[in-house]
Motif scaffolding. Structure first.
Motif, PDB file in Angstrom:
ATOM      1  N   PHE A  23       0.850  -1.189   0.000  1.00 49.78           N
ATOM      2  CA  PHE A  23       0.000   0.000   0.000  1.00 49.78           C
ATOM      3  C   PHE A  23       0.886   1.240   0.000  1.00 49.78           C
ATOM      4  CE2 PHE A  23      -2.777  -3.245   1.551  1.00 49.78           C
ATOM      5  CZ  PHE A  23      -4.028  -2.915   1.062  1.00 49.78           C
ATOM      6  N   VAL A  24       0.629   2.126  -0.935  1.00 54.54           N
ATOM      7  CA  VAL A  24       1.297   3.426  -0.984  1.00 54.54           C
ATOM      8  C   VAL A  24       0.209   4.454  -0.703  1.00 54.54           C
ATOM      9  CG1 VAL A  24       2.592   5.057  -2.396  1.00 54.54           C
ATOM     10  CG2 VAL A  24       2.959   2.591  -2.703  1.00 54.54           C
ATOM     11  N   ARG A  25       0.230   4.982   0.524  1.00 55.66           N
ATOM     12  CA  ARG A  25      -0.789   5.956   0.912  1.00 55.66           C
ATOM     13  C   ARG A  25      -0.213   7.350   0.692  1.00 55.66           C
ATOM     14  NH1 ARG A  25      -5.016   4.828   3.466  1.00 55.66           N
ATOM     15  NH2 ARG A  25      -4.157   3.111   4.691  1.00 55.66           N
ATOM     16  N   LEU A  26      -0.790   8.057  -0.265  1.00 57.27           N
ATOM     17  CA  LEU A  26      -0.333   9.404  -0.575  1.00 57.27           C
ATOM     18  C   LEU A  26      -1.000  10.420   0.328  1.00 57.27           C
ATOM     19  CD1 LEU A  26      -0.196   9.211  -4.469  1.00 57.27           C
ATOM     20  CD2 LEU A  26       1.611   8.766  -2.790  1.00 57.27           C
ATOM     21  N   TRP A  27      -0.342  11.541   0.475  1.00 60.45           N
ATOM     22  CA  TRP A  27      -0.801  12.593   1.370  1.00 60.45           C
ATOM     23  C   TRP A  27      -1.648  13.602   0.607  1.00 60.45           C
ATOM     24  CZ3 TRP A  27      -0.373  17.859   1.758  1.00 60.45           C
ATOM     25  CH2 TRP A  27      -0.665  18.413   2.998  1.00 60.45           C
ATOM     26  N   GLY A  28      -2.623  14.154   1.282  1.00 62.06           N
ATOM     27  CA  GLY A  28      -3.430  15.235   0.741  1.00 62.06           C
ATOM     28  C   GLY A  28      -4.785  14.772   0.235  1.00 62.06           C
ATOM     29  N   CYS A  29      -5.795  15.561   0.544  1.00 67.81           N
ATOM     30  CA  CYS A  29      -7.135  15.273   0.050  1.00 67.81           C
ATOM     31  C   CYS A  29      -7.980  16.531   0.171  1.00 67.81           C
ATOM     32  CB  CYS A  29      -7.779  14.144   0.839  1.00 67.81           C
ATOM     33  SG  CYS A  29      -9.404  13.699   0.187  1.00 67.81           S
ATOM     34  N   ASN A  30      -8.759  16.796  -0.865  1.00 64.59           N
ATOM     35  CA  ASN A  30      -9.655  17.950  -0.844  1.00 64.59           C
ATOM     36  C   ASN A  30     -11.123  17.537  -0.768  1.00 64.59           C
ATOM     37  OD1 ASN A  30      -9.783  16.820  -3.363  1.00 64.59           O
ATOM     38  ND2 ASN A  30      -9.781  18.728  -4.476  1.00 64.59           N
ATOM     39  N   LEU A  31     -11.400  16.266  -0.590  1.00 61.63           N
ATOM     40  CA  LEU A  31     -12.784  15.778  -0.633  1.00 61.63           C
ATOM     41  C   LEU A  31     -13.488  15.788   0.717  1.00 61.63           C
ATOM     42  CD1 LEU A  31     -12.238  12.808  -3.094  1.00 61.63           C
ATOM     43  CD2 LEU A  31     -13.045  15.121  -3.611  1.00 61.63           C
ATOM     44  N   ARG A  32     -12.795  15.390   1.768  1.00 62.71           N
ATOM     45  CA  ARG A  32     -13.351  15.359   3.135  1.00 62.71           C
ATOM     46  C   ARG A  32     -14.624  14.520   3.239  1.00 62.71           C
ATOM     47  NH1 ARG A  32      -8.809  17.227   3.126  1.00 62.71           N
ATOM     48  NH2 ARG A  32      -8.154  18.996   4.376  1.00 62.71           N
ATOM     49  N   CYS A  33     -14.555  13.308   2.761  1.00 66.78           N
ATOM     50  CA  CYS A  33     -15.697  12.384   2.827  1.00 66.78           C
ATOM     51  C   CYS A  33     -16.043  12.080   4.287  1.00 66.78           C
ATOM     52  CB  CYS A  33     -15.365  11.087   2.091  1.00 66.78           C
ATOM     53  SG  CYS A  33     -14.965  11.336   0.349  1.00 66.78           S
ATOM     54  N   ARG A  34     -17.328  11.987   4.588  1.00 64.85           N
ATOM     55  CA  ARG A  34     -17.782  11.702   5.954  1.00 64.85           C
ATOM     56  C   ARG A  34     -17.279  10.365   6.453  1.00 64.85           C
ATOM     57  NH1 ARG A  34     -23.842  11.544   5.720  1.00 64.85           N
ATOM     58  NH2 ARG A  34     -23.361  11.058   3.579  1.00 64.85           N
ATOM     59  N   TYR A  35     -17.149   9.403   5.568  1.00 67.53           N
ATOM     60  CA  TYR A  35     -16.788   8.041   5.959  1.00 67.53           C
ATOM     61  C   TYR A  35     -15.283   7.783   5.924  1.00 67.53           C
ATOM     62  CZ  TYR A  35     -16.794   7.840   0.884  1.00 67.53           C
ATOM     63  OH  TYR A  35     -16.572   8.100  -0.435  1.00 67.53           O
ATOM     64  N   CYS A  36     -14.474   8.806   5.711  1.00 70.51           N
ATOM     65  CA  CYS A  36     -13.027   8.634   5.580  1.00 70.51           C
ATOM     66  C   CYS A  36     -12.437   7.988   6.833  1.00 70.51           C
ATOM     67  CB  CYS A  36     -12.357   9.984   5.331  1.00 70.51           C
ATOM     68  SG  CYS A  36     -10.575   9.838   5.134  1.00 70.51           S
ATOM     69  N   ASP A  37     -11.627   6.953   6.627  1.00 69.71           N
ATOM     70  CA  ASP A  37     -10.965   6.292   7.750  1.00 69.71           C
ATOM     71  C   ASP A  37      -9.471   6.611   7.796  1.00 69.71           C
ATOM     72  OD1 ASP A  37     -10.097   4.866   5.565  1.00 69.71           O
ATOM     73  OD2 ASP A  37     -10.548   2.899   6.401  1.00 69.71           O
ATOM     74  N   THR A  38      -9.032   7.545   6.958  1.00 70.22           N
ATOM     75  CA  THR A  38      -7.607   7.887   6.928  1.00 70.22           C
ATOM     76  C   THR A  38      -7.404   9.406   6.926  1.00 70.22           C
ATOM     77  OG1 THR A  38      -7.628   7.668   4.523  1.00 70.22           O
ATOM     78  CG2 THR A  38      -6.845   5.779   5.779  1.00 70.22           C
ATOM     79  N   ARG A  39      -8.080  10.072   7.809  1.00 75.72           N
ATOM     80  CA  ARG A  39      -7.944  11.533   7.871  1.00 75.72           C
ATOM     81  C   ARG A  39      -6.505  11.956   8.145  1.00 75.72           C
ATOM     82  NH1 ARG A  39     -13.613  12.205  10.630  1.00 75.72           N
ATOM     83  NH2 ARG A  39     -14.778  12.440   8.714  1.00 75.72           N
ATOM     84  N   TYR A  40      -5.752  11.096   8.806  1.00 71.56           N
ATOM     85  CA  TYR A  40      -4.353  11.420   9.073  1.00 71.56           C
ATOM     86  C   TYR A  40      -3.567  11.596   7.777  1.00 71.56           C
ATOM     87  CZ  TYR A  40      -3.552   6.432   8.239  1.00 71.56           C
ATOM     88  OH  TYR A  40      -3.512   5.175   7.697  1.00 71.56           O
ATOM     89  N   ALA A  41      -4.084  11.099   6.663  1.00 72.84           N
ATOM     90  CA  ALA A  41      -3.390  11.239   5.381  1.00 72.84           C
ATOM     91  C   ALA A  41      -3.481  12.662   4.830  1.00 72.84           C
ATOM     92  CB  ALA A  41      -3.936  10.246   4.364  1.00 72.84           C
TER      93      ALA A  41
END
Length: 88
Positions: A23-41
């Motif tokens: 798994f390569v978890r990249l940083w940054g997100c502009n979506l802010r989904c309610r169900y997100c389990d990786t907010r630390y990303a």
């Protein structure tokens, strides 16, 4: 690339469920989904890595051939497409 983390685990979704996976978890997100389990990303813990560093972290000779590029939102980074091409 802005990378949150790289790790090995068992794929838990899709037709690849149950298979070993990098798994390569990249940083940054502009979506802010309610169900997100990786907010630390998108809240911190970013590592700047060149594509060859990401590939070396995965292990180019690894017997695990499945790679999941996830996030955050991977499509926010132009380098994501170069990484995909490098993995093919």
């Amino acid at each position: 690339m802005k990378v949150s983390e790289i790790f090995k685990s068992i794929q838990g979704e899709s037709t690849y469920a149950g298979l070993p996976c990098h798994f390569v978890r990249l940083w940054g997100c502009n979506l802010r989904c309610r169900y997100c389990d990786t907010r630390y990303a998108y809240e911190g813990g970013v590592h700047e890595m060149a594509i060859n560093e990401v590939i070396n972290s995965i292990g180019p000779n690894s017997p695990i051939r499945l790679v999941e590029i996830t996030g955050g939102e991977p499509l926010m980074q132009e380098e994501t497409f170069l990484l995909i091409e490098s993995l093919i």
